[in-house]
Design a protein around this motif. Sequence first.
Motif, PDB file in Angstrom:
ATOM      1  N   ASN A 128      19.095  -3.931 -50.082  1.00 31.46           N
ATOM      2  CA  ASN A 128      20.066  -3.622 -48.973  1.00 31.46           C
ATOM      3  C   ASN A 128      21.076  -5.109 -48.668  1.00 31.46           C
ATOM      4  O   ASN A 128      21.811  -4.557 -47.204  1.00 31.46           O
ATOM      5  N   PHE A 129      21.442  -6.044 -49.206  1.00 36.61           N
ATOM      6  CA  PHE A 129      22.524  -6.731 -48.868  1.00 36.61           C
ATOM      7  C   PHE A 129      23.329  -5.791 -49.192  1.00 36.61           C
ATOM      8  O   PHE A 129      24.538  -6.234 -48.168  1.00 36.61           O
ATOM      9  N   VAL A 130      23.333  -5.049 -50.183  1.00 35.85           N
ATOM     10  CA  VAL A 130      24.758  -4.204 -50.684  1.00 35.85           C
ATOM     11  C   VAL A 130      24.957  -3.629 -49.279  1.00 35.85           C
ATOM     12  O   VAL A 130      25.890  -2.810 -49.026  1.00 35.85           O
ATOM     13  N   VAL A 131      23.994  -2.369 -48.987  1.00 34.42           N
ATOM     14  CA  VAL A 131      23.880  -1.734 -48.067  1.00 34.42           C
ATOM     15  C   VAL A 131      24.276  -2.295 -47.013  1.00 34.42           C
ATOM     16  O   VAL A 131      25.318  -1.443 -45.835  1.00 34.42           O
ATOM     17  N   ALA A 132      23.764  -3.246 -46.382  1.00 35.35           N
ATOM     18  CA  ALA A 132      24.694  -4.359 -44.718  1.00 35.35           C
ATOM     19  C   ALA A 132      25.786  -4.064 -45.023  1.00 35.35           C
ATOM     20  O   ALA A 132      26.733  -4.168 -44.406  1.00 35.35           O
ATOM     21  N   LEU A 133      26.771  -5.125 -46.257  1.00 34.01           N
ATOM     22  CA  LEU A 133      28.015  -5.560 -46.482  1.00 34.01           C
ATOM     23  C   LEU A 133      29.176  -4.384 -46.238  1.00 34.01           C
ATOM     24  O   LEU A 133      29.931  -3.759 -46.170  1.00 34.01           O
ATOM     25  N   ALA A 134      28.551  -2.410 -47.088  1.00 37.03           N
ATOM     26  CA  ALA A 134      29.400  -1.346 -46.911  1.00 37.03           C
ATOM     27  C   ALA A 134      29.163  -0.583 -45.778  1.00 37.03           C
ATOM     28  O   ALA A 134      30.261   0.137 -45.610  1.00 37.03           O
ATOM     29  N   LEU A 135      27.641  -0.544 -45.368  1.00 34.90           N
ATOM     30  CA  LEU A 135      28.131   0.541 -44.366  1.00 34.90           C
ATOM     31  C   LEU A 135      27.821   0.114 -43.148  1.00 34.90           C
ATOM     32  O   LEU A 135      28.009   0.706 -41.877  1.00 34.90           O
ATOM     33  N   LEU A 136      27.379  -1.305 -42.706  1.00 32.98           N
ATOM     34  CA  LEU A 136      26.751  -1.804 -41.295  1.00 32.98           C
ATOM     35  C   LEU A 136      28.391  -2.205 -40.602  1.00 32.98           C
ATOM     36  O   LEU A 136      28.609  -2.969 -41.016  1.00 32.98           O
ATOM     37  N   PRO A 137      28.617  -1.853 -39.529  1.00 38.20           N
ATOM     38  CA  PRO A 137      29.881  -1.984 -38.478  1.00 38.20           C
ATOM     39  C   PRO A 137      29.954  -3.706 -38.457  1.00 38.20           C
ATOM     40  O   PRO A 137      28.368  -3.743 -38.165  1.00 38.20           O
ATOM     41  N   ARG A 138      30.896  -4.725 -37.352  1.00 34.15           N
ATOM     42  CA  ARG A 138      30.000  -5.585 -37.103  1.00 34.15           C
ATOM     43  C   ARG A 138      29.903  -5.190 -35.531  1.00 34.15           C
ATOM     44  O   ARG A 138      30.613  -4.876 -34.817  1.00 34.15           O
ATOM     45  N   VAL A 139      28.219  -5.735 -35.212  1.00 34.91           N
ATOM     46  CA  VAL A 139      27.782  -5.662 -33.820  1.00 34.91           C
ATOM     47  C   VAL A 139      28.113  -6.762 -33.599  1.00 34.91           C
ATOM     48  O   VAL A 139      27.255  -7.683 -33.471  1.00 34.91           O
ATOM     49  N   GLU A 140      28.992  -7.100 -32.014  1.00 35.38           N
ATOM     50  CA  GLU A 140      28.840  -8.774 -32.004  1.00 35.38           C
ATOM     51  C   GLU A 140      28.975  -8.694 -30.484  1.00 35.38           C
ATOM     52  O   GLU A 140      29.192  -7.088 -29.962  1.00 35.38           O
ATOM     53  N   MET A 141      28.527  -9.593 -29.448  1.00 33.76           N
ATOM     54  CA  MET A 141      28.214  -9.467 -27.743  1.00 33.76           C
ATOM     55  C   MET A 141      29.835  -9.516 -27.553  1.00 33.76           C
ATOM     56  O   MET A 141      30.205 -10.435 -28.717  1.00 33.76           O
ATOM     57  N   PRO A 142      30.239  -8.774 -26.895  1.00 39.28           N
ATOM     58  CA  PRO A 142      31.598  -9.119 -26.253  1.00 39.28           C
ATOM     59  C   PRO A 142      31.869 -10.942 -26.025  1.00 39.28           C
ATOM     60  O   PRO A 142      33.274 -11.406 -25.390  1.00 39.28           O
TER      61      PRO A 142
END
Length: 404
Positions: A182-196
């Motif tokens: 899941n470390f690889v999955v997070a790096l490869a597929l998850l976008p950067r979700v950040e509060m503005p």
Amino acid sequence: MSASASPMDDRSRRRGLNGLLVYTFFMVSGFAMLMPLVAVHYVNDLGFAAAAVGLALAVRQLTQQGLALVGGLLSDRYGARRMICLGVLLRALGFASLAFAGDLPALLAAMVLSALGGALFEAPYQASIAALTTTQTRPRYYAISNWVSGVATTLGPLIGVALLRFDFRVVCLVAAACFALNFVVALALLPRVEMPDRAPPSRGLGLVWRDTRFLRLVGLMMLYWFVAIQINISFPLLAQRLTGDVASVGLMFAVSAGLTVALQYLLVRWLERRWTSAQVLVAGVSLMSLAVGAIGLVSGYAAFLACVAAFSVGALMTRPTQQTLIAELADPRALGTYLGVSSLSLAVGGGLGNVAGGWLIDVAATRHWPWLPWAVFCAIGLLSAFGLSALLRGRVPRAQAALS
């Protein structure tokens, strides 16, 4: 209420949500193949008291959910993906260390390390879902996500029991590998979700502290989790005592998860077209409570499985609806903080449920009162259902528009 996060296009949102489904599958599979077998292994194979193992499970629960607020605050401050990556690596290390834990101190240490990883990734994971969905798409996504969880929960215990034929250490290492993947999955597929607006933690905490309705919901969900967590402690212990075979634990989880796979999406969608999300939640908690109470009246494994089936139907009704309600009530300016605070319900309720579950099972066996644990769980669950009904009555709009 829609989440507020850094702007991204629809394609990025879809990619992120699909990535979260992949992440969910491996996260739940890794957990489900190992955690239900911890009580069986340490009680039956190593001779630990059920209460001692319940204590270790409670320490993990309390540490993970108790510190989830920290993960939420860090998520709001530094970004969700970064915390997810760090968290899954710590969880992998914790599960791997469990393979070599032969006494109570080592078991507690492995549980704490695993819990620290969960504390870092849980709130950012939930905040990512809330940020990438909208009010219209969120109920359906939670239903799909919970269906994926059901598939993983079906496969996980079966894989765990199969690997247990080789050695408990193999189960631990394969479960750890799921989180490393899941470390690889997070790096490869998850976008950067950040509060503005990366405000200081005090602002998010202040928003939550003033939100009394949200805090009351968190308090009532503690009672719910006290009952729901028994599927990981009291249910496996009773299953093996009824049959004398560890495979019965895997079958129990297969029944539970199989119902989730078959009914999760369609049943919740059908119910939420007719009831409010709050009504579905209250009905689900009530069904779970009555089913767990009925366990105290049965003496055979088949009847026990029937109660597990009813409990599971109630659980699949509550999971997406309580997630939707929490996300809808969370202030979008501090998603991670809100979802971290909501984890306190599982920390306190689940922690107490683990300790009380193991202890009550021991007391019931010693005093020959087989009905005692299940009567207590039933009463607490019905109290939660009554409180949720009073708190949410007439205050949550129908989800029909979102699901039709």
